[in-house]
Motif scaffolding. Structure first.
Motif, mmCIF file in Angstrom:
data_model
loop_
_atom_site.group_PDB
_atom_site.id
_atom_site.type_symbol
_atom_site.label_atom_id
_atom_site.label_comp_id
_atom_site.label_asym_id
_atom_site.label_seq_id
_atom_site.Cartn_x
_atom_site.Cartn_y
_atom_site.Cartn_z
ATOM 1 N N ARG A 290 60.630 56.639 28.172
ATOM 2 C CA ARG A 290 61.110 56.843 26.810
ATOM 3 C C ARG A 290 60.435 58.051 26.169
ATOM 4 N NH1 ARG A 290 59.002 52.443 23.410
ATOM 5 N NH2 ARG A 290 57.300 53.912 23.247
ATOM 6 N N ASP A 291 59.149 58.257 26.449
ATOM 7 C CA ASP A 291 58.375 59.260 25.727
ATOM 8 C C ASP A 291 57.953 60.484 26.518
ATOM 9 O OD1 ASP A 291 58.370 57.657 23.375
ATOM 10 O OD2 ASP A 291 56.786 56.431 24.245
ATOM 11 N N SER A 292 57.937 60.419 27.845
ATOM 12 C CA SER A 292 57.411 61.512 28.653
ATOM 13 C C SER A 292 58.121 61.579 29.996
ATOM 14 C CB SER A 292 55.905 61.327 28.900
ATOM 15 O OG SER A 292 55.188 61.317 27.684
ATOM 16 N N THR A 293 57.783 62.613 30.752
ATOM 17 C CA THR A 293 58.254 62.749 32.125
ATOM 18 C C THR A 293 57.027 62.847 33.018
ATOM 19 O OG1 THR A 293 60.216 63.923 31.347
ATOM 20 C CG2 THR A 293 59.700 64.090 33.683
ATOM 21 N N PRO B 149 54.317 65.521 28.448
ATOM 22 C CA PRO B 149 54.666 64.736 27.263
ATOM 23 C C PRO B 149 55.970 65.188 26.634
ATOM 24 C CG PRO B 149 52.859 66.236 26.770
ATOM 25 C CD PRO B 149 53.146 66.361 28.237
ATOM 26 N N GLY B 150 56.721 64.233 26.100
ATOM 27 C CA GLY B 150 57.933 64.538 25.351
ATOM 28 C C GLY B 150 57.579 64.987 23.940
ATOM 29 N N VAL B 151 58.575 65.292 23.149
ATOM 30 C CA VAL B 151 58.347 65.855 21.811
ATOM 31 C C VAL B 151 57.597 64.910 20.890
ATOM 32 C CG1 VAL B 151 60.297 67.444 21.916
ATOM 33 C CG2 VAL B 151 60.650 65.153 21.043
ATOM 34 N N ASN B 152 57.749 63.615 21.051
ATOM 35 C CA ASN B 152 57.066 62.655 20.172
ATOM 36 C C ASN B 152 55.835 62.017 20.815
ATOM 37 O OD1 ASN B 152 58.940 62.985 18.056
ATOM 38 N ND2 ASN B 152 60.365 61.640 19.119
ATOM 39 N N ALA B 153 55.411 62.528 21.958
ATOM 40 C CA ALA B 153 54.266 61.956 22.667
ATOM 41 C C ALA B 153 53.040 62.852 22.492
ATOM 42 C CB ALA B 153 54.588 61.804 24.152
ATOM 43 N N PRO B 154 51.904 62.261 22.163
ATOM 44 C CA PRO B 154 50.689 63.064 22.036
ATOM 45 C C PRO B 154 50.181 63.501 23.408
ATOM 46 C CG PRO B 154 50.154 60.745 21.810
ATOM 47 C CD PRO B 154 51.646 60.837 21.910
ATOM 48 N N PRO B 155 49.446 64.602 23.470
ATOM 49 C CA PRO B 155 48.862 65.018 24.743
ATOM 50 C C PRO B 155 47.781 64.033 25.190
ATOM 51 C CG PRO B 155 48.122 66.445 22.961
ATOM 52 C CD PRO B 155 49.125 65.496 22.378
ATOM 53 N N SER C 168 55.586 54.052 28.594
ATOM 54 C CA SER C 168 56.706 53.382 27.947
ATOM 55 C C SER C 168 57.721 53.021 29.045
ATOM 56 C CB SER C 168 57.319 54.307 26.889
ATOM 57 O OG SER C 168 57.648 55.564 27.445
ATOM 58 N N THR C 169 58.790 52.395 28.681
ATOM 59 C CA THR C 169 59.780 51.904 29.643
ATOM 60 C C THR C 169 60.330 53.040 30.514
ATOM 61 O OG1 THR C 169 60.397 50.155 28.119
ATOM 62 C CG2 THR C 169 61.966 50.652 29.869
ATOM 63 N N VAL C 170 60.358 52.799 31.814
ATOM 64 C CA VAL C 170 60.901 53.770 32.765
ATOM 65 C C VAL C 170 62.423 53.747 32.663
ATOM 66 C CG1 VAL C 170 61.108 54.383 35.212
ATOM 67 C CG2 VAL C 170 58.924 53.527 34.320
ATOM 68 N N ALA C 171 63.006 54.916 32.383
ATOM 69 C CA ALA C 171 64.457 55.032 32.242
ATOM 70 C C ALA C 171 65.122 55.473 33.538
ATOM 71 C CB ALA C 171 64.802 56.021 31.128
ATOM 72 N N ALA C 172 64.434 56.315 34.341
ATOM 73 C CA ALA C 172 65.041 56.836 35.570
ATOM 74 C C ALA C 172 63.963 57.299 36.535
ATOM 75 C CB ALA C 172 65.987 57.984 35.251
ATOM 76 N N ILE C 173 64.263 57.176 37.821
ATOM 77 C CA ILE C 173 63.412 57.696 38.895
ATOM 78 C C ILE C 173 64.335 58.498 39.804
ATOM 79 C CG2 ILE C 173 61.886 57.164 40.814
ATOM 80 C CD1 ILE C 173 61.313 54.439 39.442
ATOM 81 N N GLU C 174 64.041 59.796 39.920
ATOM 82 C CA GLU C 174 64.943 60.697 40.641
ATOM 83 C C GLU C 174 64.171 61.563 41.622
ATOM 84 O OE1 GLU C 174 68.022 64.334 39.523
ATOM 85 O OE2 GLU C 174 66.827 63.405 37.964
ATOM 86 N N ALA C 175 64.673 61.662 42.845
ATOM 87 C CA ALA C 175 64.107 62.585 43.830
ATOM 88 C C ALA C 175 64.415 64.011 43.375
ATOM 89 C CB ALA C 175 64.702 62.321 45.206
ATOM 90 N N ILE C 176 63.430 64.898 43.504
ATOM 91 C CA ILE C 176 63.611 66.294 43.123
ATOM 92 C C ILE C 176 63.104 67.178 44.250
ATOM 93 C CG2 ILE C 176 63.476 65.852 40.630
ATOM 94 C CD1 ILE C 176 60.534 66.839 40.742
#
Length: 114
Positions: free
Chosen positions: A27-30, A44-50, A92-100
């Protein structure tokens, strides 16, 4: 760069023995896992602190990493420390797991400054 004609590989869980490079979106980061090198990097995402985990860290364990659940894993420290045995992440809740592809990992291809 990933081939846009190829369908991305999504999984519902990582255990750590899969190998390869993975992008875990919460939800908050990658979080970028390089399971060949055994590292994880938080972006971190835009609303996540470092945090101290916003750089590559040696992965110690993956306790739980499933879509729809909070992610939990531990990372080794940078060296000997009498006070800290290891770092941990609880996301936070995991939304997706993707091979890159490896070139999608943070820092790949960045200019190195002297």
């Amino acid at each position: 760069m990933a081939d846009p004609a190829v369908e991305p590989i999504h999984v519902s869980e990582l255990r750590g023995d899969e190998g390869g490079a993975w992008r875990v979106t919460t939800r908050d980061s990658t979080h970028f896992f390089d399971l060949d090198l055994g590292t994880v990097t938080r972006v971190p995402g835009v609303n996540a602190p470092p945090t101290i985990n916003d750089r590559p860290r040696p992965l110690r364990t993956i306790d739980t990493l499933k879509v729809g659940h909070r992610g939990r894993w531990t990372m080794l420290t940078d060296g000997w420390d009498d006070d800290i045995e290891f770092y941990w992440a609880s996301t936070s809740t995991v939304a997706a797991i993707e091979a890159i592809s490896r070139d999608e990992l943070p820092g790949v291809g960045d200019a190195v400054s002297d």
